[in-house]
Design an enzyme around this catalytic site. Sequence first.
Site, mmCIF file in Angstrom:
data_model
loop_
_atom_site.group_PDB
_atom_site.id
_atom_site.type_symbol
_atom_site.label_atom_id
_atom_site.label_comp_id
_atom_site.label_asym_id
_atom_site.label_seq_id
_atom_site.Cartn_x
_atom_site.Cartn_y
_atom_site.Cartn_z
ATOM 1 C CE LYS A 74 -4.203 -1.671 -0.006
ATOM 2 N NZ LYS A 74 -5.298 -1.386 -0.817
ATOM 3 C CG ASP B 4 -9.403 -2.298 -7.024
ATOM 4 O OD1 ASP B 4 -10.449 -2.586 -7.219
ATOM 5 O OD2 ASP B 4 -8.728 -2.221 -5.851
ATOM 6 C CE LYS C 132 -10.099 -5.057 -4.350
ATOM 7 N NZ LYS C 132 -9.852 -4.170 -3.339
#
Length: 358
Positions: A121, A206, A230
Amino acid sequence: MTQPPAPQPGPELDGLPSLEDLLAAAHVVDLPMRVRFRGVLRREVVLLRGPLGWAEWAPFVEYDDRDAARWLAAAVELGWRGLPDPVRTEVGVNATVPAVGPADVAGVLARFPGCRTVKVKVAEGGEELTDDLARVAEVRRVAGPGARVRVDANGAWDVEQARAALRRLARHDLEYAEQPCATVEELAALRVALARDGTDVPVAADESVRRAEDPLRVAREEAADLVVVKVAPLGGVARALAVVQACGLPAVVSSALDTSVGLAAGVALAAALPRLDHDCGLGTAALLAADVVPEPLLPVGGRLTTARADTARSAVDPALLAAYRAPAERERWWRDRLGRAHAVLAGTRGRDRRTGGV
């Protein structure tokens, strides 16, 4: 402890379960985390026991009811409809390093034994690029020259910030940068700028896929080299597979800070993809200090199997549900939210039936 009886399959399997059935099947838990991730130290989750097994519904608290409804569609698929057949039985998994200091990197990586890929991250609020550089450098040092290292900015940079940051981070041989900028236009502009600079860092989308009204736009506008998908935000495994197919780009499956139940759905998606070239972000049970199963779904030798994922879905422990039951006011909040999400999803299904959609 004996499992409570599961609801039996009924006519609702062809449609959306009633709100009453979902509320009766719901268990709200509040799980501590080992480290701060996405700004939170506790993860609230709703577990739903459907006729086909346990499912998970846990849209982040800041998401609106439309987002929450997509997550509910994924839970209904898992617990009431079933999943597509796999084409592989094992999935490679990446380690995940939150925005920790260099001194903590080795301890985090130790929770992911055997993982050959690390996601780091970056661009965390309150930190500087120097913090990111130090963290990534330490990851590269600890993981070794043969590891694959990717970074995730969660859309926090503008184009020029991303351009400058990735030029400096590229010295650590990045596999790709996930969502360096927030918008599709910025991602497309960044890809052009990186090519002009000679900065060899592929761009992954994403949020521009999972939270977009038009998840295929990133492919049409050549805004990404690959997509991160996801299960819950896209509305389930079947819909995520359709999005990947329509995009025509390589895909990486990642989690949404799920319990082992939600991770099992992620494994099912990764196992069903016709093409899977990258390790997936499905090892995040290691970031939780507690789970809802006695043996959390953690990678072994850097891999997860469909067999272990299926076992995790059936192993939810009533004692753990009781031990981590959310406070009464939070349980009411989640049950109210479930009602709103159900209403949105029911309205969407009604429109789809009238228009002949799916």
